[in-house]
Scaffold this motif. Structure first.
Motif: not given
Length: 241
Positions: A87, A91-92, A94-95, A99, A136-137
């Motif tokens: 990731i 993106d991290y 945003k998670n 968003e 997704k870490e």
């Protein structure tokens, strides 16, 4: 008002004293270190050997020649990197923040480095990579190693697999040499509170251990390209500089 910056200046006469100490022919430690460097072929030869030893193609070839089971893991790790399976920071964020979060407003000046301490066995790194991709870490970017060096060499090329993996994922790492007093050289490493002072302060460390530490470092630097190792007391810190 006293100018504190002026007080912090190092006077030329003080630097002269340091130079005299280093260049003094009666300085046994420095003389032993320069002899050791020459024993390994001199500065240029040492750095060239380390450069070749650290070369990813060299490391992979050696692992293949010895039939290391870690080759498949390393090839998998390279595929994940090339396919951008890990990731991204954007993106991290945003998670975590959503968003619609203003990623650009995040203050990166206060960024931290995720560190694994300690990563003793190469397969642990692969397990961490798989978890990072699946969940997704973020993948840690700093690795600490405290495993016996000779044991790493014997373990299917663990020492080389780790050196190659660090370059694949772009992480920094540090090894802990065996010459750190835990072999019986430090009389204060007997357990209890004195263990901490003995390990971190170097109390009770024999004078010749600093040179032994430097020799062990040069061995792993020239054979495996290992740049960073933990130092344990004033003597090794001085020789490290």
């Amino acid at each position: 008002m006293t100018d504190l910056k002026e007080m912090l200046k190092i006077e030329a006469k003080d630097l002269d004293i340091v130079n005299l100490l280093i260049s003094n022919p009666d300085n046994a430690q420095v003389s032993a270190l320069t002899d050791l460097i020459e024993k390994f072929g001199g500065v240029e030869a040492i750095n060239e050997k380390a450069k070749q030893a650290r070369n990813p193609e060299t490391l992979m070839q050696k692992l293949k020649e010895m039939g290391s089971p870690y080759v498949a893991d390393l090839e998998w790790l390279m595929e994940q990197r090339d396919n951008k399976a890990f990731i991204s920071m954007e993106d991290y964020c945003k998670n975590i923040l959503g968003e619609d979060a203003d990623i650009a407003s995040i203050d990166s000046s206060k960024a931290v480095t995720l560190e694994i301490s300690a990563m003793q066995f190469f397969p642990w790194l692969i397990a961490q990579a798989k978890q990072a991709i699946e969940k997704k870490e973020l993948m840690p970017g700093r690795i600490i190693r405290v495993r016996n060096m000779a044991e790493q060499v014997k373990d299917d090329g663990d020492i080389m697999a780790t050196a190659l993996a660090m370059q694949i994922i772009g992480a920094t790492y540090v090894e802990s040499l065996d010459t750190r007093g835990t072999d019986g050289g430090n009389i204060h490493l007997g357990g209890g509170p004195e263990t901490l002072s003995g390990f971190f302060g170097g109390i009770g460390q024999p004078n010749d251990y600093a040179i032994k530490w430097a020799e062990e470092y040069l061995h792993y630097y020239t054979n495996y390209g290992i740049k960073e190792v933990l130092n344990i007391n004033s003597g090794t810190i001085l020789l490290g500089y």
